[in-house]
Structures are given as structure tokens and as C-alpha cells.
Design a protein around this motif. Structure first.
Motif, PDB file in Angstrom:
ATOM      1  N   HIS A  96       0.807  -1.229   0.000  1.00  0.00           N
ATOM      2  CA  HIS A  96       0.000   0.000   0.000  1.00  0.00           C
ATOM      3  C   HIS A  96       0.834   1.270   0.000  1.00  0.00           C
ATOM      4  O   HIS A  96       0.300   2.370   0.009  1.00  0.00           O
ATOM      5  CB  HIS A  96      -0.966   0.007   1.184  1.00  0.00           C
ATOM      6  CG  HIS A  96      -1.981  -1.090   1.103  1.00  0.00           C
ATOM      7  ND1 HIS A  96      -1.876  -2.249   1.840  1.00  0.00           N
ATOM      8  CD2 HIS A  96      -3.082  -1.230   0.337  1.00  0.00           C
ATOM      9  CE1 HIS A  96      -2.878  -3.052   1.538  1.00  0.00           C
ATOM     10  NE2 HIS A  96      -3.632  -2.462   0.636  1.00  0.00           N
ATOM     11  N   LEU A  97       2.149   1.103   0.001  1.00  0.00           N
ATOM     12  CA  LEU A  97       3.007   2.285  -0.078  1.00  0.00           C
ATOM     13  C   LEU A  97       3.511   2.414  -1.516  1.00  0.00           C
ATOM     14  O   LEU A  97       3.619   1.418  -2.224  1.00  0.00           O
ATOM     15  CB  LEU A  97       4.204   2.124   0.869  1.00  0.00           C
ATOM     16  CG  LEU A  97       4.041   2.703   2.277  1.00  0.00           C
ATOM     17  CD1 LEU A  97       2.855   2.101   2.990  1.00  0.00           C
ATOM     18  CD2 LEU A  97       5.299   2.508   3.095  1.00  0.00           C
ATOM     19  N   GLU A 101       8.013   5.548  -1.454  1.00  0.00           N
ATOM     20  CA  GLU A 101       7.854   5.403   0.000  1.00  0.00           C
ATOM     21  C   GLU A 101       8.506   4.107   0.493  1.00  0.00           C
ATOM     22  O   GLU A 101       9.115   4.076   1.566  1.00  0.00           O
ATOM     23  CB  GLU A 101       6.371   5.438   0.373  1.00  0.00           C
ATOM     24  CG  GLU A 101       5.770   6.831   0.274  1.00  0.00           C
ATOM     25  CD  GLU A 101       4.252   6.861   0.401  1.00  0.00           C
ATOM     26  OE1 GLU A 101       3.701   7.938   0.635  1.00  0.00           O
ATOM     27  OE2 GLU A 101       3.614   5.793   0.253  1.00  0.00           O
ATOM     28  N   ARG A 136       5.770   6.758  -8.227  1.00  0.00           N
ATOM     29  CA  ARG A 136       4.520   7.171  -7.582  1.00  0.00           C
ATOM     30  C   ARG A 136       3.455   6.067  -7.565  1.00  0.00           C
ATOM     31  O   ARG A 136       2.348   6.261  -7.075  1.00  0.00           O
ATOM     32  CB  ARG A 136       3.943   8.403  -8.280  1.00  0.00           C
ATOM     33  CG  ARG A 136       4.852   9.602  -8.224  1.00  0.00           C
ATOM     34  CD  ARG A 136       4.174  10.787  -7.566  1.00  0.00           C
ATOM     35  NE  ARG A 136       5.066  11.938  -7.511  1.00  0.00           N
ATOM     36  CZ  ARG A 136       5.833  12.219  -6.466  1.00  0.00           C
ATOM     37  NH1 ARG A 136       5.832  11.446  -5.392  1.00  0.00           N
ATOM     38  NH2 ARG A 136       6.618  13.280  -6.490  1.00  0.00           N
TER      39      ARG A 136
ATOM     40  N   TYR B 186       4.789   7.556   6.320  1.00  0.00           N
ATOM     41  CA  TYR B 186       4.980   6.282   5.635  1.00  0.00           C
ATOM     42  C   TYR B 186       5.587   5.214   6.527  1.00  0.00           C
ATOM     43  O   TYR B 186       5.349   4.038   6.314  1.00  0.00           O
ATOM     44  CB  TYR B 186       5.665   6.405   4.261  1.00  0.00           C
ATOM     45  CG  TYR B 186       6.919   7.197   4.145  1.00  0.00           C
ATOM     46  CD1 TYR B 186       6.934   8.378   3.411  1.00  0.00           C
ATOM     47  CD2 TYR B 186       8.084   6.769   4.708  1.00  0.00           C
ATOM     48  CE1 TYR B 186       8.097   9.109   3.270  1.00  0.00           C
ATOM     49  CE2 TYR B 186       9.253   7.488   4.568  1.00  0.00           C
ATOM     50  CZ  TYR B 186       9.253   8.666   3.853  1.00  0.00           C
ATOM     51  OH  TYR B 186      10.400   9.381   3.715  1.00  0.00           O
ATOM     52  N   ARG B 189       2.383   3.893   7.972  1.00  0.00           N
ATOM     53  CA  ARG B 189       1.617   3.046   7.045  1.00  0.00           C
ATOM     54  C   ARG B 189       2.325   1.727   6.793  1.00  0.00           C
ATOM     55  O   ARG B 189       1.685   0.700   6.559  1.00  0.00           O
ATOM     56  CB  ARG B 189       1.359   3.810   5.740  1.00  0.00           C
ATOM     57  CG  ARG B 189       0.264   4.870   5.922  1.00  0.00           C
ATOM     58  CD  ARG B 189       0.011   5.654   4.658  1.00  0.00           C
ATOM     59  NE  ARG B 189       1.066   6.621   4.395  1.00  0.00           N
ATOM     60  CZ  ARG B 189       1.663   6.779   3.222  1.00  0.00           C
ATOM     61  NH1 ARG B 189       1.313   6.032   2.190  1.00  0.00           N
ATOM     62  NH2 ARG B 189       2.599   7.677   3.068  1.00  0.00           N
ATOM     63  N   ALA B 190       3.663   1.764   6.852  1.00  0.00           N
ATOM     64  CA  ALA B 190       4.408   0.507   6.699  1.00  0.00           C
ATOM     65  C   ALA B 190       4.071  -0.439   7.851  1.00  0.00           C
ATOM     66  O   ALA B 190       3.929  -1.648   7.659  1.00  0.00           O
ATOM     67  CB  ALA B 190       5.905   0.786   6.660  1.00  0.00           C
ATOM     68  N   ASP B 193       0.866  -2.149   7.082  1.00  0.00           N
ATOM     69  CA  ASP B 193       1.022  -3.178   6.048  1.00  0.00           C
ATOM     70  C   ASP B 193       1.610  -4.454   6.643  1.00  0.00           C
ATOM     71  O   ASP B 193       1.124  -5.546   6.385  1.00  0.00           O
ATOM     72  CB  ASP B 193       1.941  -2.671   4.922  1.00  0.00           C
ATOM     73  CG  ASP B 193       1.143  -2.208   3.717  1.00  0.00           C
ATOM     74  OD1 ASP B 193      -0.096  -2.167   3.808  1.00  0.00           O
ATOM     75  OD2 ASP B 193       1.763  -1.869   2.686  1.00  0.00           O
TER      76      ASP B 193
END
Lengths: 244, 318
Positions: A96-97, A101, A136, B186, B189-190, B193
């Protein structure tokens, strides 16, 4: 193995369940800048060896040293900070990154050094233009080969001294396997780094390695420079392992 | 965290969208009366709570059930400072934010190593403790009698409060978006995940989780502190579990883990609940049913309806 060793694994015993040792007195030594290949039949303990070196599993006997520092029993993030990277068998990107990122996440240990991070990102994009093109996009949308490229590239961000790579071509089309080796060689030259690779498809991998360690039942069956491991000898050794 | 870092287009796009939406919301007083403005102001309070809870649960995967308690910590800190020491709101509110952040930091250190269900239970226990304390120590907190809080502007005319909450919401939302797109974002968010994977990259996941938890608690405290000076009477009802349930319902109906979700989920839920108040607890049961149906079919909620429009707009400007 003439150069000074970077990694020394000395008589380690490790288990997922107490009493059932997967590694039973495993020892090996990886020279600085070397490319050591670990081979062996299924269940020999190859992946367990890498997990133990990276701290995902704690050895209950034996020593692991990186340079002159003992690292046995340290947590993975501590080992990572000492300059060791681990690329596991399964695809380990964050789906999801975005690609960018994902790379930046790999740079946690140098996150406060903006200049260095910027330079390394630029370098990675130079080496892998595909990643720059897709920076991106979500990592989950990459193809299998690109995903693998991203996993390796992400480990390169910190310019590790030692990369532990577990079966990097599992699930990839055969023509992509060669590309993965190219990738590892690129990493090795570009950083430069030392590689400890676990692999099952022996004939493929032998072309790339410098030293070979053959494992069986959690210990060393044979070890030496790649020249000693001709196809016939490897076949014989594997037969011995399988038939006892 | 790093000068090499530039905000991605998603940040600029969201900021523009937030400002445009806020400009439209500024027209609301032209079309609605005092009661309407009052309901919208409370909706904005919930937008802030829902968006900051979504940061934790939706973006980091940490399902806390104490968010309403942090709002109460903010509200009561400012309220009690005013009640006993005569402190003004402009001292009380920052104190409330600091107190909520501090509670978040301490609670975070205790519970964030736990996994999912244990985290939910531990945070819920904390919220219940706050609830019981506020009720039991009524000599200090005034308990169910209610704590009188000075209104922010000396009167209770809804217009200035509406604009205050609108401005506050804009600032908080842009701040949250910046956080989500920042390096800390991020890393966060990592963790959602795959936490183990994040750990193996050397990321100090506990540190990231505690930082985000404190920030999210501070935002809840900020919303709570302003809320106290708006409704002027605080009661332990603020930490009733139905408040937490409401936040979860807003986020799920709006779109769990999407930035837009809590923003568009909060107001409709609050407005409908206001008009269904006469049905008491059935009100909540009805929404719980909607949530179950939604979760069964899609976790994307109302926000997913806007995704095609959003893509279409930015495609033309890409």
C-alpha cells in the motif's frame, strides 16, 4: 576464503521449538566482499540459518560475529543498524506504499541524514530506472520481477555491509532468475557489499558465487571455493544427503 | 524528518480540496438557522475526532477504543482550570492538549506493544477508568451534576463557534494530511502493512506507534477542549462508550482508512442521530446494523463514491 571474515557463524544450534534443533552445530565464514552460496536439500536449515543470523531466531548455543562484534541474541533492528540486510523468500515490499515510499522506509537508519538519503535515492533510481519511472505507483501494482527489484533496492538504500538473501527467484519466471542475479551482482559492485545467498536451484546459482557451503540436517556437509563444486560432485553430495 | 523529502501531489490536492470545501461551508449560515449551525458545529467536532482516530486505526492499524476519553481529558483539563483557577480558555485549551498528549504518551507506552484485540481491551479499560473517575470524584469534577465551563466568546451565539470549529477542522485536516504524507506517515503506514517487515528494516515500530498515538490523543484533546467551551456543560457522558461507538460508526460509514472517509462520514451520522435522538439507544443499534451490512460488503464506505470524481478532476490537471 582468504580475506578477513566479515561474518563468522560458529557452531550454532537453533530451534523454532525447544528440543527440536533445526541448526545443529552450523558453522561458516563469509569473507569481506565475498559472495557465498548456501545450498542443500529441502529442510537442511538454509533459511533458518539466515533468520538466525538476522536475529529473527535466537541461537541457544554457539556464536555469531559480525567483524569483531558478537551479534547472537540481538534483535533484528539492532542487527540492521550494524549494517546487515535481510531479503526474505517471500516478496517483502509494502503493497500500500508507493515505490518511493518503500525505498524511503528502507532508509530508516539514515533518516536524519538528508543529504545521504537523497544521494542514495538518486543512485538507486540511476541503477534501476524502472523504479524511477514507477516511483509514484503503489508497490502492490508492480510485477513479480519489479517487486523483487524493489525489495533488493530497498535494502541497498542503507548500503549494508552484508546482505542475507533467501531464495530470491522463488515464484519468478526462469528468464527473470538471471535478472535477479544481475541485480545482486549490481548491488554487490555498487555498494559494495558482501552477499550470503541461500538457493535451491544449484546449477543456476553456482555460476555467480565465489564460495559454496553445502548444508544438510542443520550442519555443514561440505564447503569450499566454487571451483570444487562441479556439477557431478554436487549431484553426488545431494544424493548422499538424500539417501543417507 | 528529512530535507530531501518533498510532499507528494496527494498532499497539495487534498489541501486544495479541504480549502474549497471549507469555503463552501462558510456559506452555511446563509442557508441554515441557529439550530442548524449548532448541529454542524458539533459535526465538525466529530470530524476532528473521527479523522484523528482514523489516523490510528485506519492508517496505522492500531484499534484504540479510548479516543473519546482523550477528548474528555482535554475538555475537563480546560474546564477544571477555568472552574477552580479562573484560567481563560486560551490557557485551558493548550493545557488540555498537553494533558491529552501526556496521557496518550503514558498509555501508549503501556499498551502499544500489545496486538489488536488486547490493545482494544486495554484502551477500553482506560476509557472506562476515566469515566468512573469523572463520575466518582464528583466533589472535584462535579460528576453527573455537570461542570460549568466558560463559553469561548462570552456568549452562546452559534455563528462565531461555527467559524471557530470550521477553522480548527481545516487546520487539523491539513495537519493530518501532511503527517500522513510525511516520513513519519509512511513509517506508520508501513507498520499497518506489516509490522514484522517494518521491524526487520530496523524501524523502531514502538517509537513510531507511541508518537502517532500521542499526536492523535493530542488532537482529540484539542477537539474536546474547544467542545467544552462551546457546550459549556461537561458531564462524564462524554466518556460513555456510545461516544466511541459513534466515532467508529462515522469512520466506517465514511470509509475506513481513507482520508475522506471520516470527513464525509461524521456529519451525516451526527445529523441523523440528532434527529433520531427520541429513539434513545435504538439510534445506535440502527447505526450498528448499517455498519455491519457495510463491513460485510465493502470497507470503503461513502468515500468510494467520490473516488471516480476525484480521479477525473486530477487526471485533467496531471
Amino acid at each position: 576464503m582468504s580475506a578477513a571474515p566479515l561474518l563468522v557463524v560458529d557452531d550454532i544450534h537453533a530451534a523454532y521449538q525447544s528440543g527440536v534443533d533445526i541448526l545443529q552445530g552450523m558453522s561458516l565464514s563469509v569473507p569481506v566482499g565475498g559472495f557465498v552460496l548456501v545450498i542443500g536439500p529441502n529442510g537442511a536449515g538454509k533459511s533458518t540459518l539466515l533468520k538466525t543470523v538476522f536475529g529473527l531466531l535466537e541461537p541457544h548455543r554457539g556464536k555469531i560475529a559480525l567483524g569483531d562484534q558478537a551479534i547472537g541474541g540481538l534483535a533484528p533492528h539492532e542487527i540492521k543498524r550494524l549494517g546487515v540486510s535481510y531479503v526474505p523468500q517471500e516478496l517483502n515490499t509494502f503493497p500500500h506504499l508507493t515505490v518511493e515510499e518503500n525505498l524511503r522506509v528502507g532508509g530508516w537508519t539514515i533518516r536524519h541524514d538528508a543529504k545521504r538519503l537523497r544521494a542514495r535515492m538518486a543512485r538507486i533510481y540511476e541503477i534501476f530506472p524502472v523504479l524511477a519511472e514507477r516511483r509514484r505507483d503503489k508497490a502492490g501494482s508492480l510485477s513479480g520481477g519489479q517487486g523483487r527489484m524493489l525489495s533488493v533496492a530497498r535494502e541497498m538504500i542503507t548500503e549494508p555491509r552484508l546482505m542475507l538473501v533467501d531464495e530470491p527467484t522463488v515464484g519468478l519466471a526462469p528468464n527473470l532468475a538471471d535478472q535477479v542475479y544481475e541485480l545482486l551482482q549490481t548491488a554487490r559492485r555498487a555498494i559494495p557489499t558482501t552477499i550470503l545467498l541461500v538457493y535451491q536451484n544449484v546449477s543456476d546459482a553456482l555460476r555467480h558465487a565465489e564460495d559454496v557451503v553445502m548444508m544438510n540436517l542443520g550442519t555443514v556437509k561440505a564447503a569450499g571455493p566454487v571451483g570444487q563444486f562441479g556439477e557431478d560432485r554436487v549431484r553426488e553430495l545431494i544424493q548422499e544427503c538424500l539417501l543417507g | 524528518m528529512s530535507a530531501a523529502f518533498k510532499f507528494p501531489p496527494s498532499f497539495h490536492r487534498s489541501t486544495i480540496a479541504i480549502l474549497v470545501a471549507a469555503a463552501l461551508m462558510m456559506l452555511a449560515p446563509l442557508v441554515t438557522g441557529d439550530f442548524g449551525l449548532h448541529v454542524l458545529t458539533i459535526s465538525l467536532y466529530y470530524v476532528i475526532l473521527a479523522a484523528s482516530w482514523n489516523l490510528l486505526a485506519g492508517y496505522m492499524g492500531q484499534f484504540s477504543l479510548a479516543h473519546h476519553a482523550f477528548a474528555a481529558v482535554g475538555a475537563y483539563t480546560s474546564g477544571l482550570l477555568g472552574y477552580y483557577l479562573g484560567a481563560s480558555a486560551w490557557i485551558g485549551i493548550p493545557a488540555g492538549v498537553a494533558m491529552a498528549a501526556l496521557f496518550g504518551l503514558v498509555l501508549g507506552r503501556l499498551v502499544l506493544r500489545m496486538r489488536s484485540i488486547y490493545l482494544a481491551i486495554a484502551t477500553w479499560a482506560f476509557a472506562e477508568t476515566v469515566h468512573i473517575y469523572l463520575t466518582a470524584d464528583y466533589q472535584f469534577t462535579r460528576g453527573e451534576l455537570g461542570l460549568m465551563v466558560k463559553p469561548l466568546y462570552g456568549n452562546v451565539d452559534p455563528l462565531p463557534y461555527y467559524f471557530t470549529f470550521l477553522a480548527l477542522t481545516v487546520v487539523v485536516l491539513i495537519g493530518l494530511r501532511a503527517l500522513i504524507d510525511s516520513p513519519l506517515g509512511y513509517f506508520m503506514r508501513a507498520i499497518k502493512d506489516d509490522e514484522l517487515r517494518a521491524k526487520s528494516l530496523g524501524i523502531d515500530t514502538t517509537k513510531v506507534k507511541i508518537t502517532i498515538f500521542s499526536i492523535s490523543s493530542a488532537i482529540a484533546g484539542l477537539a474536546g477542549a474547544f467542545y467544552g467551551h462551546f457546550i459549556v456543560l461537561l458531564s462524564p457522558q462524554m466518556v460513555d462508550f456510545s461516544e466511541m461507538a459513534k466515532i467508529v460508526i462515522m469512520v466506517v460509514i465514511g470509509g475506513f482508512g481513507s482520508f475522506l472517509g471520516p470527513i464525509i462520514g461524521a456529519a451525516p451520522v451526527q445529523i441523523v442521530m440528532t434527529y433520531l435522538q427520541s429513539y434513545g439507544e435504538w439510534n445506535l443499534a440502527m447505526f450498528a446494523l448499517i455498519v455491519m451490512v457495510l463491513m460485510r460488503f465493502s470497507m470503503e464506505g461513502l468515500a468510494s463514491l467520490f473516488t471516480p470524481l476525484w480521479r477525473w478532476i486530477w487526471k485533467r490537471h496531471a
